[in-house]
Write a protein that holds these residues in place. Structure first.
Motif, short mmCIF file in Angstrom:
data_model
loop_
_atom_site.label_atom_id
_atom_site.label_comp_id
_atom_site.label_asym_id
_atom_site.label_seq_id
_atom_site.Cartn_x
_atom_site.Cartn_y
_atom_site.Cartn_z
N GLY A 38 13.81 -106.74 -80.25
CA GLY A 38 13.40 -107.90 -79.46
C GLY A 38 14.18 -107.98 -78.17
N GLY A 39 15.51 -107.90 -78.27
CA GLY A 39 16.37 -108.06 -77.12
C GLY A 39 16.23 -106.99 -76.07
N TYR A 40 16.25 -105.71 -76.48
CA TYR A 40 16.20 -104.67 -75.44
C TYR A 40 14.84 -104.63 -74.75
CZ TYR A 40 13.71 -100.84 -77.94
OH TYR A 40 12.78 -100.05 -78.57
N VAL A 41 13.78 -104.94 -75.51
CA VAL A 41 12.44 -104.98 -74.90
C VAL A 41 12.36 -106.15 -73.92
CG1 VAL A 41 9.99 -105.45 -75.37
CG2 VAL A 41 11.24 -103.81 -76.78
N ALA A 42 12.89 -107.30 -74.31
CA ALA A 42 12.91 -108.46 -73.41
C ALA A 42 13.70 -108.14 -72.14
CB ALA A 42 13.53 -109.66 -74.12
N ALA A 43 14.84 -107.47 -72.29
CA ALA A 43 15.69 -107.14 -71.14
C ALA A 43 14.97 -106.21 -70.17
CB ALA A 43 16.98 -106.50 -71.64
N ILE A 44 14.32 -105.19 -70.71
CA ILE A 44 13.61 -104.24 -69.85
C ILE A 44 12.45 -104.92 -69.14
CG2 ILE A 44 12.12 -102.19 -69.89
CD1 ILE A 44 13.97 -101.05 -72.08
N ARG A 45 11.67 -105.72 -69.87
CA ARG A 45 10.52 -106.40 -69.25
C ARG A 45 11.01 -107.38 -68.18
NH1 ARG A 45 6.68 -106.26 -66.80
NH2 ARG A 45 4.73 -107.40 -67.12
N ALA A 46 12.09 -108.09 -68.45
CA ALA A 46 12.62 -109.02 -67.46
C ALA A 46 13.06 -108.29 -66.20
CB ALA A 46 13.79 -109.80 -68.06
N ALA A 47 13.72 -107.14 -66.38
CA ALA A 47 14.15 -106.35 -65.22
C ALA A 47 12.96 -105.83 -64.43
CB ALA A 47 15.03 -105.20 -65.70
N GLN A 48 11.91 -105.40 -65.14
CA GLN A 48 10.69 -104.94 -64.47
C GLN A 48 10.08 -106.03 -63.61
OE1 GLN A 48 8.34 -103.68 -67.82
NE2 GLN A 48 9.11 -101.57 -67.76
N LEU A 49 10.29 -107.28 -64.02
CA LEU A 49 9.73 -108.42 -63.28
C LEU A 49 10.69 -108.96 -62.23
CD1 LEU A 49 8.10 -110.19 -66.35
CD2 LEU A 49 6.89 -109.16 -64.41
N GLY A 50 11.73 -108.18 -61.92
CA GLY A 50 12.59 -108.50 -60.80
C GLY A 50 13.83 -109.31 -61.11
N GLN A 51 14.12 -109.50 -62.39
CA GLN A 51 15.29 -110.30 -62.75
C GLN A 51 16.53 -109.42 -62.90
OE1 GLN A 51 14.19 -112.53 -66.33
NE2 GLN A 51 12.05 -112.48 -65.64
N SER A 52 17.69 -109.97 -62.52
CA SER A 52 18.96 -109.29 -62.83
C SER A 52 19.30 -109.66 -64.27
CB SER A 52 20.06 -109.73 -61.87
OG SER A 52 20.25 -111.13 -61.93
N VAL A 53 19.57 -108.65 -65.10
CA VAL A 53 19.65 -108.86 -66.54
C VAL A 53 20.94 -108.29 -67.12
CG1 VAL A 53 18.52 -108.50 -68.77
CG2 VAL A 53 17.13 -108.72 -66.69
N LEU A 54 21.57 -109.08 -67.98
CA LEU A 54 22.69 -108.61 -68.80
C LEU A 54 22.28 -108.74 -70.26
CD1 LEU A 54 25.73 -107.83 -69.27
CD2 LEU A 54 26.17 -110.30 -69.38
N VAL A 55 22.38 -107.66 -71.02
CA VAL A 55 22.11 -107.73 -72.46
C VAL A 55 23.42 -107.46 -73.20
CG1 VAL A 55 21.36 -105.30 -72.56
CG2 VAL A 55 20.67 -106.89 -74.36
N VAL A 56 23.70 -108.29 -74.19
CA VAL A 56 24.96 -108.21 -74.93
C VAL A 56 24.66 -108.01 -76.41
CG1 VAL A 56 27.11 -109.39 -75.51
CG2 VAL A 56 26.02 -109.80 -73.28
#
Length: 471
Positions: free
Chosen positions: A20-38
């Motif tokens: 769930g988390g890594y997919v959310a992080a990648i999709r958020a980054a694709q949409l232009g967001q700066s993302v930190l996943v922990v």
């Protein structure tokens, strides 16, 4: 680098790097967001490291071992077949390493920052991430909580020694001579049957009246029949009471009705469900997120919690604890943050058990459709009448299509048999697109394939099958 009270800015903080988390992080980054996943442990979460992927690797190895052992029935003499379980485990680890490495590369390619450590909310807009070396503080615009779940540990059967969780069972370095499994759900059946194929004497203790609760009874009955043929002792309607272990074995006491029984084995595997990781030091109480009495986080149809800019996905929200559900929700949450109109719709989320035979279900079962008030028409076709299934020596199973008799719309489907986990996708697409059984029947399926069984089941529902007859 150690950051004191100064906060680093981030658009989206993702807590948990599982499916769930890594997919959310990648999709958020694709949409232009700066993302930190922990994540406090590893990229890929439970699924890739100690769950879905390693279990399926071992199940695949067990299936191949069983196939080679019985190859003489089709004229292939493989001689004496042996298992080197150390090499089997090495194969499993190689699969895990390749996939987790791939996910790490995807995060890097999408410019997602990864931090191995834990998270503690300071307030609704700030959190500290920390490990033994550093403890930076981040200010975020949005957050996606994807902390997953862990095996439920029963007081009478604490994990340790010869009492195993699914994680411990997957890490065994030798095939046990005997194994008791408490819990006849999909995890217990998958792992119990896997060890049985490797030669373990397995006893399954299930509290309800049948294994695989939640699956169509025709499917669970088929698996139960196969387990019996393989020598697995399945005890239903039983309540496990206690366990006594030595350095060599463990004895489980259970009751069936008024009768007390005991069974001794090398190990005890406890698979009675999973608990959401919403407790601990995350600090959800500090940000006043609404939760259910089961510890699940309440969300709306965009995975938004009671705190509007904080989202939750996966095993910590209501619904089945499935990796593909978490991934789906992760994309919805990331897109909602970006202002897209994405919403969750669980109508076509498939349920799959990698038992033998495999079981897969999507949409409504026959009984569920009737409870919803539909005029139900069912089309069912057996694997035993399919040429490809015969050539694979995999004739146990069926495809069942549940439809609305008035409109022909496909409402649900159940597949039990070889490659059920793959065959279910076509039927999920049919429901998603609003297809009818006629649409499926008119779709030309390649011959000879297992996919033809789906077409044949649709023709049964229409009342004009070619390769069987309607009573």
């Amino acid at each position: 680098m150690v950051v004191g009270d100064a906060s680093l800015d981030i658009d989206t903080l993702v807590i948990g790097a599982g499916p769930g988390g890594y997919v959310a992080a990648i999709r958020a980054a694709q949409l232009g967001q700066s993302v930190l996943v922990v994540d406090k442990e590893y990229v890929g979460g439970v699924c890739l490291n100690v769950g879905c992927i390693p279990s399926k690797a071992l199940i695949s190895a067990a299936h191949q071992y069983e196939t080679v052992k019985h190859a003489s029935s089709i004229g292939i003499d493989a001689g004496e077949v042996k298992v080197d379980f150390g090499k089997v485990q090495a194969f499993k680890e190689s699969v895990v390493k390749k996939l987790t490495g791939g996910v790490s590369s995807l995060l890097k390619a999408n410019k997602v920052q990864f931090f191995q450590g834990e998270v503690m909310f300071i307030n609704e807009n700030e959190a500290r991430v920390f490990n033994e070396q550093e403890a930076p503080r981040y200010k975020f615009k949005n957050c996606i909580i994807a902390t997953g779940s862990r095996p439920i540990e029963l007081k009478a059967f604490p994990f340790g020694g010869r009492i195993l969780s699914s994680t411990g069972a997957l890490a065994l370095q030798e095939v046990p001579k005997s194994l008791v499994v408490i819990g006849g759900g999909y995890i217990g059946i998958e792992l119990g049957q896997m060890f049985s194929k490797f030669g373990t004497q397995v006893t399954v203790i299930e509290g309800t009246n049948s294994i695989l609760p939640g699956f169509d009874t025709d499917m669970s009955s088929l698996v139960a029949k196969k387990l019996k043929a393989q020598g697995v002792n399945v005890v239903t309607g039983a309540q496990a009471k206690s366990a006594e272990q030595t350095d060599k074995d463990v004895t489980v006491t259970y009751t069936v009705g008024d009768k007390e029984e005991k069974v001794t084995a090398d190990y005890l595997l406890v698979t009675v469900g999973r608990r959401p990781n919403t407790d601990g030091e995350l600090g959800l109480d500090l940000i006043n997120i609404k939760m259910t009495d089961r510890g699940l986080i309440e969300i709306d149809d965009q995975c938004r919690t009671s705190v509007p800019h904080i989202y939750a996905i996966g095993d910590i929200v209501p619904g089945p604890a499935l990796a593909h559900k978490a991934s789906y929700e992760g994309k919805v949450a990331a897109e909602a943050i970006a202002g897209l109109p994405s919403k969750i719709d669980y109508k076509v989320i498939p349920l799959v058990c990698f038992s033998d035979p495999e079981c897969a279900s999507v949409g409504y079962t026959e009984s569920e459709a009737k409870e919803k008030g539909y005029n139900v028409k069912v089309g069912k076709f057996p694997f035993s009448a399919n040429g490809r299934a015969l050539s694979l020596q995999s004739t146990d199973g069926f495809v069942k299509i549940v439809s609305d008799a008035d409109t022909g719309l496909v409402l649900g489907a159940q597949v039990a048999g070889a490659e059920a986990s793959n065959l279910i996708a076509e039927l999920g697409l049919a429901i998603e697109m609003g297809a009818t059984v006629e649409d499926i029947a008119l779709t030309i399926h390649a011959h000879p394939t297992l996919g033809e069984i789906t077409m044949e089941a649709a023709e049964v529902a229409l009342g004009h099958p070619i390769h069987t007859f309607v009573k």
